[in-house]
Scaffold this motif. Sequence first.
Motif, PDB file in Angstrom:
ATOM      1  N   LEU A  88       0.830  -1.207   0.000  1.00  0.00           N
ATOM      2  CA  LEU A  88       0.000   0.000   0.000  1.00  0.00           C
ATOM      3  C   LEU A  88       0.867   1.261   0.000  1.00  0.00           C
ATOM      4  O   LEU A  88       0.639   2.187  -0.787  1.00  0.00           O
ATOM      5  N   GLY A  89       1.871   1.302   0.867  1.00  0.00           N
ATOM      6  CA  GLY A  89       2.769   2.467   0.913  1.00  0.00           C
ATOM      7  C   GLY A  89       3.494   2.671  -0.402  1.00  0.00           C
ATOM      8  O   GLY A  89       3.576   3.794  -0.918  1.00  0.00           O
ATOM      9  N   LEU A  90       4.002   1.590  -0.977  1.00  0.00           N
ATOM     10  CA  LEU A  90       4.698   1.693  -2.259  1.00  0.00           C
ATOM     11  C   LEU A  90       3.754   2.091  -3.386  1.00  0.00           C
ATOM     12  O   LEU A  90       4.136   2.803  -4.304  1.00  0.00           O
ATOM     13  N   SER A  91       2.508   1.626  -3.304  1.00  0.00           N
ATOM     14  CA  SER A  91       1.551   1.981  -4.357  1.00  0.00           C
ATOM     15  C   SER A  91       1.219   3.475  -4.326  1.00  0.00           C
ATOM     16  O   SER A  91       0.994   4.081  -5.370  1.00  0.00           O
ATOM     17  N   PHE A  92       1.208   4.064  -3.138  1.00  0.00           N
ATOM     18  CA  PHE A  92       1.047   5.521  -3.067  1.00  0.00           C
ATOM     19  C   PHE A  92       2.254   6.226  -3.673  1.00  0.00           C
ATOM     20  O   PHE A  92       2.109   7.231  -4.364  1.00  0.00           O
ATOM     21  N   LEU A  93       3.448   5.698  -3.428  1.00  0.00           N
ATOM     22  CA  LEU A  93       4.642   6.290  -4.029  1.00  0.00           C
ATOM     23  C   LEU A  93       4.615   6.194  -5.552  1.00  0.00           C
ATOM     24  O   LEU A  93       5.177   7.044  -6.237  1.00  0.00           O
ATOM     25  N   CYS A  94       3.935   5.195  -6.089  1.00  0.00           N
ATOM     26  CA  CYS A  94       3.794   5.080  -7.552  1.00  0.00           C
ATOM     27  C   CYS A  94       2.964   6.220  -8.119  1.00  0.00           C
ATOM     28  O   CYS A  94       3.048   6.516  -9.319  1.00  0.00           O
ATOM     29  N   GLY A  95       2.161   6.875  -7.286  1.00  0.00           N
ATOM     30  CA  GLY A  95       1.387   8.024  -7.733  1.00  0.00           C
ATOM     31  C   GLY A  95       2.232   9.242  -8.011  1.00  0.00           C
ATOM     32  O   GLY A  95       1.733  10.251  -8.509  1.00  0.00           O
ATOM     33  N   ILE A  96       3.527   9.167  -7.718  1.00  0.00           N
ATOM     34  CA  ILE A  96       4.414  10.301  -7.990  1.00  0.00           C
ATOM     35  C   ILE A  96       4.572  10.487  -9.494  1.00  0.00           C
ATOM     36  O   ILE A  96       4.671  11.594  -9.967  1.00  0.00           O
ATOM     37  N   GLY A  97       4.581   9.460 -10.279  1.00  0.00           N
ATOM     38  CA  GLY A  97       4.614   9.445 -11.736  1.00  0.00           C
ATOM     39  C   GLY A  97       4.684  10.768 -12.462  1.00  0.00           C
ATOM     40  O   GLY A  97       3.968  10.996 -13.430  1.00  0.00           O
ATOM     41  N   PHE A  98       5.508  11.663 -12.044  1.00  0.00           N
ATOM     42  CA  PHE A  98       5.568  13.031 -12.531  1.00  0.00           C
ATOM     43  C   PHE A  98       5.990  13.105 -14.000  1.00  0.00           C
ATOM     44  O   PHE A  98       5.296  13.694 -14.826  1.00  0.00           O
ATOM     45  N   THR A  99       7.094  12.502 -14.337  1.00  0.00           N
ATOM     46  CA  THR A  99       7.660  12.655 -15.670  1.00  0.00           C
ATOM     47  C   THR A  99       6.771  12.047 -16.745  1.00  0.00           C
ATOM     48  O   THR A  99       6.481  12.678 -17.761  1.00  0.00           O
ATOM     49  N   MET A 100       6.322  10.815 -16.538  1.00  0.00           N
ATOM     50  CA  MET A 100       5.485  10.152 -17.539  1.00  0.00           C
ATOM     51  C   MET A 100       4.137  10.855 -17.658  1.00  0.00           C
ATOM     52  O   MET A 100       3.597  10.988 -18.767  1.00  0.00           O
ATOM     53  N   SER A 101       3.595  11.318 -16.546  1.00  0.00           N
ATOM     54  CA  SER A 101       2.324  12.047 -16.596  1.00  0.00           C
ATOM     55  C   SER A 101       2.450  13.322 -17.419  1.00  0.00           C
ATOM     56  O   SER A 101       1.561  13.658 -18.205  1.00  0.00           O
ATOM     57  N   LEU A 102       3.555  14.039 -17.251  1.00  0.00           N
ATOM     58  CA  LEU A 102       3.773  15.250 -18.041  1.00  0.00           C
ATOM     59  C   LEU A 102       3.955  14.921 -19.522  1.00  0.00           C
ATOM     60  O   LEU A 102       3.471  15.647 -20.394  1.00  0.00           O
ATOM     61  N   PHE A 103       4.624  13.820 -19.810  1.00  0.00           N
ATOM     62  CA  PHE A 103       4.814  13.403 -21.197  1.00  0.00           C
ATOM     63  C   PHE A 103       3.473  13.087 -21.857  1.00  0.00           C
ATOM     64  O   PHE A 103       3.175  13.574 -22.956  1.00  0.00           O
ATOM     65  N   SER A 118      -4.074  20.213 -16.253  1.00  0.00           N
ATOM     66  CA  SER A 118      -3.607  18.865 -15.928  1.00  0.00           C
ATOM     67  C   SER A 118      -2.223  18.892 -15.281  1.00  0.00           C
ATOM     68  O   SER A 118      -1.935  18.074 -14.412  1.00  0.00           O
ATOM     69  N   LYS A 119      -1.364  19.849 -15.664  1.00  0.00           N
ATOM     70  CA  LYS A 119      -0.069  19.984 -14.996  1.00  0.00           C
ATOM     71  C   LYS A 119      -0.254  20.293 -13.516  1.00  0.00           C
ATOM     72  O   LYS A 119       0.462  19.759 -12.668  1.00  0.00           O
ATOM     73  N   LEU A 120      -1.223  21.138 -13.222  1.00  0.00           N
ATOM     74  CA  LEU A 120      -1.515  21.462 -11.826  1.00  0.00           C
ATOM     75  C   LEU A 120      -1.968  20.206 -11.080  1.00  0.00           C
ATOM     76  O   LEU A 120      -1.514  19.945  -9.962  1.00  0.00           O
ATOM     77  N   GLY A 121      -2.834  19.424 -11.707  1.00  0.00           N
ATOM     78  CA  GLY A 121      -3.286  18.170 -11.095  1.00  0.00           C
ATOM     79  C   GLY A 121      -2.144  17.194 -10.885  1.00  0.00           C
ATOM     80  O   GLY A 121      -2.057  16.521  -9.854  1.00  0.00           O
ATOM     81  N   ILE A 122      -1.251  17.104 -11.857  1.00  0.00           N
ATOM     82  CA  ILE A 122      -0.089  16.214 -11.742  1.00  0.00           C
ATOM     83  C   ILE A 122       0.788  16.659 -10.578  1.00  0.00           C
ATOM     84  O   ILE A 122       1.225  15.840  -9.762  1.00  0.00           O
TER      85      ILE A 122
END
Length: 143
Positions: A88-103, A118-122
């Motif tokens: 569960l803790g690691l799955s929350f850390l997967c929500g960081i996905g900053f670079t791929m989300s911006l791409f 969407s950048k603000l949401g990311i």
Amino acid sequence: MCIRDRLKHLEHKLHNFVGILVLPIFAYFNSDINFSDVTISSIYSPLSLGVILGLLLGKPIGITLFTYISIKLKIFKLPENVNMVDILGLSFLCGIGFTMSLFINGLAFSSSELIESSKLGIFIGSIISAIAGYKILHGKYSK
């Protein structure tokens, strides 16, 4: 001490500095988010909220649920000393996905208003996900 050992020592000394300070600053400036246009209503726009909830809830629910189902179906088992709280803790850390989300954001939208929303949401979703993952894992291992 050979040069390779010196470089490894230097790398270990710089690891926290780079991971905690340099990398987030790089990600922030690379995202090109303009905070001067941010208002409360822009945070609550459907697109921003969708991205925030996707990163904050979608990733943890999906990762944790499918891990749990895979364990119950005996597709795999967790390593020793790893339990579902760790997942569960690691799955929350997967929500960081900053670079791929911006791409993906750049590919999905052509309107500058939608891109900024969407950048603000990311940005918000990634920060909240990082804090939640840290709190879950730190709470477990600080006892």
